[in-house]
Design an enzyme around this catalytic site. Sequence first.
Site, PDB file in Angstrom:
ATOM      1  CG  ASP A 123      -1.824  -1.177   1.355  1.00  6.75           C
ATOM      2  OD1 ASP A 123      -2.511  -1.284  -0.053  1.00  6.75           O
ATOM      3  OD2 ASP A 123      -2.453  -1.382   2.162  1.00  6.75           O
ATOM      4  CG  ASP A 141      -6.519  -1.589  -1.555  1.00  3.80           C
ATOM      5  OD1 ASP A 141      -6.668  -2.698  -2.043  1.00  3.80           O
ATOM      6  OD2 ASP A 141      -5.463  -1.125  -0.927  1.00  3.80           O
TER       7      ASP A 141
END
EC number: 3.4.23.36
Length: 162
Positions: A123, A141
Site C-alpha cells: 500500500d 484497492d
Amino acid sequence: MPKTSSTPGLSQWLLVAALIIVADQLTKVLVIGAFQLGDTRPVTGFFNLVRAHNYGAAFSFLHTASGWQRWFFIGLGLVAACFIIWMLRRHGQQRMFAWALTLILGGALGNVIDRAVHGYVVDFIQVHAGGWYFPAFNVADSAISVGAVLLILDELRRVRKG
C-alpha cells in the site's frame, strides 16, 4: 440481449481488467524501488506517499493472524475472479454492471499477485486531515472501491426502473 459492435465483449472487459492490474503492479514496483518500509513523503497537506505492507485484508483485517490469511485471501481472490468472469460473460452488455465487475476483478487480481509474490499487499496512498489518517491503500484497492460504488449505483438504478 444480442451483442452489437458497440457492446463490449468479454475480451474487452478482460483487457480493461488487465490494464488495471498493470497500473497497480507498476505503481507498486515504483514504490518498492523508491521507499523503504515505513517511509513517508508528503505530497500535499492531505496526501502522502508511503510504503506499507498489509498482511490482512481491507483496513488490515486479520493483519496479525499467523500467516494462514495469505492463502485464504489468495484463494478467495481467485474464486471471486472466476465468478466475476462468469458474470461478465453473461452480463457484459450491461455497461455499468460490467464496469463495476471489471474494476473489482482488476483490483482483486492485483492484490492476489502481491500476496502470491510478497506474502502481503503493498500500500502507498495515504490520505489524512486534521490528524486523522485513512489506512494506506493502492491502485487495486481504489479500483475495487470504485467498482463497489458502481455496483450500488447500478442496483439503485435497476430498483428505480422496476
